[in-house]
Design a protein around this motif. Sequence first.
Motif, PDB file in Angstrom:
ATOM      1  N   VAL A 161      43.461  45.861  48.042  1.00 21.02           N
ATOM      2  CA  VAL A 161      43.442  45.169  46.757  1.00 21.02           C
ATOM      3  C   VAL A 161      42.298  45.757  45.932  1.00 21.02           C
ATOM      4  CG1 VAL A 161      43.341  42.942  45.581  1.00 21.02           C
ATOM      5  CG2 VAL A 161      44.304  43.083  47.897  1.00 21.02           C
ATOM      6  N   SER A 162      42.632  46.228  44.732  1.00 20.09           N
ATOM      7  CA  SER A 162      41.648  46.842  43.828  1.00 20.09           C
ATOM      8  C   SER A 162      41.449  45.943  42.617  1.00 20.09           C
ATOM      9  CB  SER A 162      42.127  48.217  43.382  1.00 20.09           C
ATOM     10  OG  SER A 162      42.290  49.070  44.497  1.00 20.09           O
ATOM     11  N   PHE A 163      40.207  45.566  42.379  1.00 20.36           N
ATOM     12  CA  PHE A 163      39.818  44.705  41.266  1.00 20.36           C
ATOM     13  C   PHE A 163      39.020  45.533  40.266  1.00 20.36           C
ATOM     14  CE2 PHE A 163      40.074  42.065  45.040  1.00 20.36           C
ATOM     15  CZ  PHE A 163      40.601  40.855  44.624  1.00 20.36           C
ATOM     16  N   GLU A 164      39.434  45.552  39.011  1.00 22.87           N
ATOM     17  CA  GLU A 164      38.613  46.171  37.970  1.00 22.87           C
ATOM     18  C   GLU A 164      37.410  45.256  37.713  1.00 22.87           C
ATOM     19  OE1 GLU A 164      38.906  49.187  36.590  1.00 22.87           O
ATOM     20  OE2 GLU A 164      40.555  49.491  37.990  1.00 22.87           O
ATOM     21  N   ALA A 165      36.373  45.780  37.067  1.00 23.57           N
ATOM     22  CA  ALA A 165      35.174  44.987  36.765  1.00 23.57           C
ATOM     23  C   ALA A 165      35.576  43.658  36.130  1.00 23.57           C
ATOM     24  CB  ALA A 165      34.246  45.758  35.841  1.00 23.57           C
ATOM     25  N   GLY A 166      35.010  42.568  36.648  1.00 17.90           N
ATOM     26  CA  GLY A 166      35.274  41.231  36.122  1.00 17.90           C
ATOM     27  C   GLY A 166      36.514  40.548  36.682  1.00 17.90           C
ATOM     28  N   ALA A 167      37.354  41.261  37.423  1.00 14.99           N
ATOM     29  CA  ALA A 167      38.582  40.671  37.957  1.00 14.99           C
ATOM     30  C   ALA A 167      38.299  39.926  39.261  1.00 14.99           C
ATOM     31  CB  ALA A 167      39.625  41.751  38.193  1.00 14.99           C
ATOM     32  N   ARG A 168      39.128  38.907  39.525  1.00 16.50           N
ATOM     33  CA  ARG A 168      38.903  38.085  40.717  1.00 16.50           C
ATOM     34  C   ARG A 168      40.171  37.322  41.086  1.00 16.50           C
ATOM     35  NH1 ARG A 168      36.421  36.269  35.989  1.00 16.50           N
ATOM     36  NH2 ARG A 168      36.843  34.122  35.407  1.00 16.50           N
ATOM     37  N   SER A 169      40.187  36.843  42.324  1.00 16.80           N
ATOM     38  CA  SER A 169      41.282  35.983  42.772  1.00 16.80           C
ATOM     39  C   SER A 169      41.030  34.558  42.299  1.00 16.80           C
ATOM     40  CB  SER A 169      41.380  35.993  44.306  1.00 16.80           C
ATOM     41  OG  SER A 169      40.291  35.269  44.866  1.00 16.80           O
ATOM     42  N   ALA A 170      42.054  33.730  42.397  1.00 19.99           N
ATOM     43  CA  ALA A 170      41.882  32.283  42.243  1.00 19.99           C
ATOM     44  C   ALA A 170      41.292  31.745  43.544  1.00 19.99           C
ATOM     45  CB  ALA A 170      43.243  31.627  41.963  1.00 19.99           C
ATOM     46  N   TRP A 171      40.851  30.508  43.532  1.00 16.95           N
ATOM     47  CA  TRP A 171      40.447  29.834  44.768  1.00 16.95           C
ATOM     48  C   TRP A 171      41.681  29.772  45.669  1.00 16.95           C
ATOM     49  CZ3 TRP A 171      35.548  28.698  45.986  1.00 16.95           C
ATOM     50  CH2 TRP A 171      34.610  28.558  44.971  1.00 16.95           C
ATOM     51  N   HIS A 172      41.492  29.951  46.963  1.00 20.01           N
ATOM     52  CA  HIS A 172      42.608  29.894  47.897  1.00 20.01           C
ATOM     53  C   HIS A 172      42.089  29.693  49.319  1.00 20.01           C
ATOM     54  CE1 HIS A 172      41.388  34.148  47.756  1.00 20.01           C
ATOM     55  NE2 HIS A 172      41.906  34.288  48.968  1.00 20.01           N
ATOM     56  N   THR A 173      43.010  29.374  50.222  1.00 20.76           N
ATOM     57  CA  THR A 173      42.704  29.255  51.643  1.00 20.76           C
ATOM     58  C   THR A 173      43.725  30.074  52.429  1.00 20.76           C
ATOM     59  OG1 THR A 173      44.097  27.313  52.008  1.00 20.76           O
ATOM     60  CG2 THR A 173      41.804  26.895  51.355  1.00 20.76           C
ATOM     61  N   HIS A 174      43.402  30.344  53.689  1.00 26.56           N
ATOM     62  CA  HIS A 174      44.315  31.041  54.602  1.00 26.56           C
ATOM     63  C   HIS A 174      44.463  30.196  55.860  1.00 26.56           C
ATOM     64  CE1 HIS A 174      44.192  34.627  52.135  1.00 26.56           C
ATOM     65  NE2 HIS A 174      42.888  34.468  52.059  1.00 26.56           N
TER      66      HIS A 174
ATOM     67  N   LEU B 294      45.132  27.979  44.987  1.00 23.92           N
ATOM     68  CA  LEU B 294      44.580  26.782  44.344  1.00 23.92           C
ATOM     69  C   LEU B 294      44.248  27.115  42.891  1.00 23.92           C
ATOM     70  CD1 LEU B 294      42.395  25.857  47.441  1.00 23.92           C
ATOM     71  CD2 LEU B 294      44.589  24.840  46.795  1.00 23.92           C
ATOM     72  N   GLU B 295      43.260  26.436  42.313  1.00 25.04           N
ATOM     73  CA  GLU B 295      42.928  26.630  40.910  1.00 25.04           C
ATOM     74  C   GLU B 295      42.216  27.960  40.666  1.00 25.04           C
ATOM     75  OE1 GLU B 295      41.484  24.441  42.982  1.00 25.04           O
ATOM     76  OE2 GLU B 295      39.324  24.390  42.619  1.00 25.04           O
ATOM     77  N   GLN B 296      42.218  28.381  39.391  1.00 22.30           N
ATOM     78  CA  GLN B 296      41.502  29.588  38.985  1.00 22.30           C
ATOM     79  C   GLN B 296      39.985  29.368  39.099  1.00 22.30           C
ATOM     80  OE1 GLN B 296      42.696  32.552  38.216  1.00 22.30           O
ATOM     81  NE2 GLN B 296      44.870  32.036  38.112  1.00 22.30           N
ATOM     82  N   VAL B 297      39.268  30.451  39.334  1.00 20.93           N
ATOM     83  CA  VAL B 297      37.802  30.435  39.311  1.00 20.93           C
ATOM     84  C   VAL B 297      37.378  30.428  37.843  1.00 20.93           C
ATOM     85  CG1 VAL B 297      35.718  31.747  39.890  1.00 20.93           C
ATOM     86  CG2 VAL B 297      37.662  31.676  41.491  1.00 20.93           C
ATOM     87  N   SER B 298      36.544  29.473  37.473  1.00 17.03           N
ATOM     88  CA  SER B 298      36.100  29.398  36.073  1.00 17.03           C
ATOM     89  C   SER B 298      35.110  30.526  35.773  1.00 17.03           C
ATOM     90  CB  SER B 298      35.427  28.047  35.801  1.00 17.03           C
ATOM     91  OG  SER B 298      34.171  27.983  36.457  1.00 17.03           O
TER      92      SER B 298
ATOM     93  N   SER C  41      53.044  49.791  44.736  1.00 12.54           N
ATOM     94  CA  SER C  41      51.922  48.967  44.279  1.00 12.54           C
ATOM     95  C   SER C  41      52.449  47.915  43.320  1.00 12.54           C
ATOM     96  CB  SER C  41      50.889  49.819  43.537  1.00 12.54           C
ATOM     97  OG  SER C  41      50.313  50.755  44.397  1.00 12.54           O
ATOM     98  N   MET C  42      51.676  46.840  43.172  1.00  6.23           N
ATOM     99  CA  MET C  42      52.063  45.820  42.200  1.00  6.23           C
ATOM    100  C   MET C  42      50.826  45.262  41.517  1.00  6.23           C
ATOM    101  SD  MET C  42      52.939  42.553  44.578  1.00  6.23           S
ATOM    102  CE  MET C  42      53.839  43.484  45.788  1.00  6.23           C
ATOM    103  N   LYS C  43      51.042  44.741  40.338  1.00  9.37           N
ATOM    104  CA  LYS C  43      49.985  44.075  39.589  1.00  9.37           C
ATOM    105  C   LYS C  43      49.784  42.685  40.177  1.00  9.37           C
ATOM    106  CE  LYS C  43      48.984  42.759  34.769  1.00  9.37           C
ATOM    107  NZ  LYS C  43      48.127  41.690  35.088  1.00  9.37           N
ATOM    108  N   GLY C  44      48.533  42.283  40.352  1.00  9.61           N
ATOM    109  CA  GLY C  44      48.238  40.928  40.808  1.00  9.61           C
ATOM    110  C   GLY C  44      48.674  39.921  39.761  1.00  9.61           C
ATOM    111  N   PRO C  45      49.536  38.958  40.106  1.00 11.07           N
ATOM    112  CA  PRO C  45      50.048  37.999  39.123  1.00 11.07           C
ATOM    113  C   PRO C  45      48.949  37.126  38.512  1.00 11.07           C
ATOM    114  CG  PRO C  45      51.249  37.833  41.194  1.00 11.07           C
ATOM    115  CD  PRO C  45      50.082  38.732  41.439  1.00 11.07           C
ATOM    116  N   GLU C  46      49.103  36.807  37.233  1.00 12.69           N
ATOM    117  CA  GLU C  46      48.119  35.989  36.523  1.00 12.69           C
ATOM    118  C   GLU C  46      47.970  34.593  37.112  1.00 12.69           C
ATOM    119  OE1 GLU C  46      49.068  36.071  32.366  1.00 12.69           O
ATOM    120  OE2 GLU C  46      48.784  38.244  32.247  1.00 12.69           O
ATOM    121  N   ASP C  47      48.978  34.095  37.808  1.00  8.24           N
ATOM    122  CA  ASP C  47      48.848  32.783  38.463  1.00  8.24           C
ATOM    123  C   ASP C  47      47.793  32.794  39.563  1.00  8.24           C
ATOM    124  OD1 ASP C  47      50.822  31.728  36.871  1.00  8.24           O
ATOM    125  OD2 ASP C  47      52.340  31.659  38.455  1.00  8.24           O
TER     126      ASP C  47
END
Length: 169
Positions: free
Chosen positions: A70-83, A149-153, A39-45
């Motif tokens: 992918v496991s997200f704790e409460a309030g956690a989220r990905s940045a904006w991105h595309t595939h 892409l950019e972080q979700v505000s 397992s790995m921690k999701g990078p802050e970038d």
Amino acid sequence: MKPKSSLLPAALAGSLLSGAAPAADTLSQIVTHAGAQPSMKGPEDYFTGSVRVDPLFAPSAPASYSGGAVSFEAGARSAWHTHPAGQYLLVTAGVGRVQEWGGPLVELRAGDVVWCPPGVKHWHGAAPAAAMTHIAITGVRDGKNVEWLEQVSDEQYRREAVGAVGSGT
């Protein structure tokens, strides 16, 4: 912010799995036991909050897709991105959120499935007060499966969510 392209199954772990894919000429099933990949921690970038990525499988010819939990704790989220080749999300536990650029913020619950078509800018993560886990099955095109892409505000994240996917609300 300049987009970052990379090969990352389940939105992150592809580079770790590149040696783990079965050979294209394998003529029998391959079993990968739970916990065989670290397992790995999701990078802050690429993530806000506490996120854990568990690689499940790497792309292997002729199937050009990868998967991870992918496991997200409460309030956690990905940045904006595309595939470049799209992505399925299968929510396995908890309550989450997903949004495509310019669209409504949609609440997700265990059992919901999201299809994100190629090139659609989006993000996903947990609800503010609940954790969420999903399995991501992500297509690969030209050696890449995600463009970060950019972080979700906080303002974007905290908007009012509409009902569950497919509920029509």
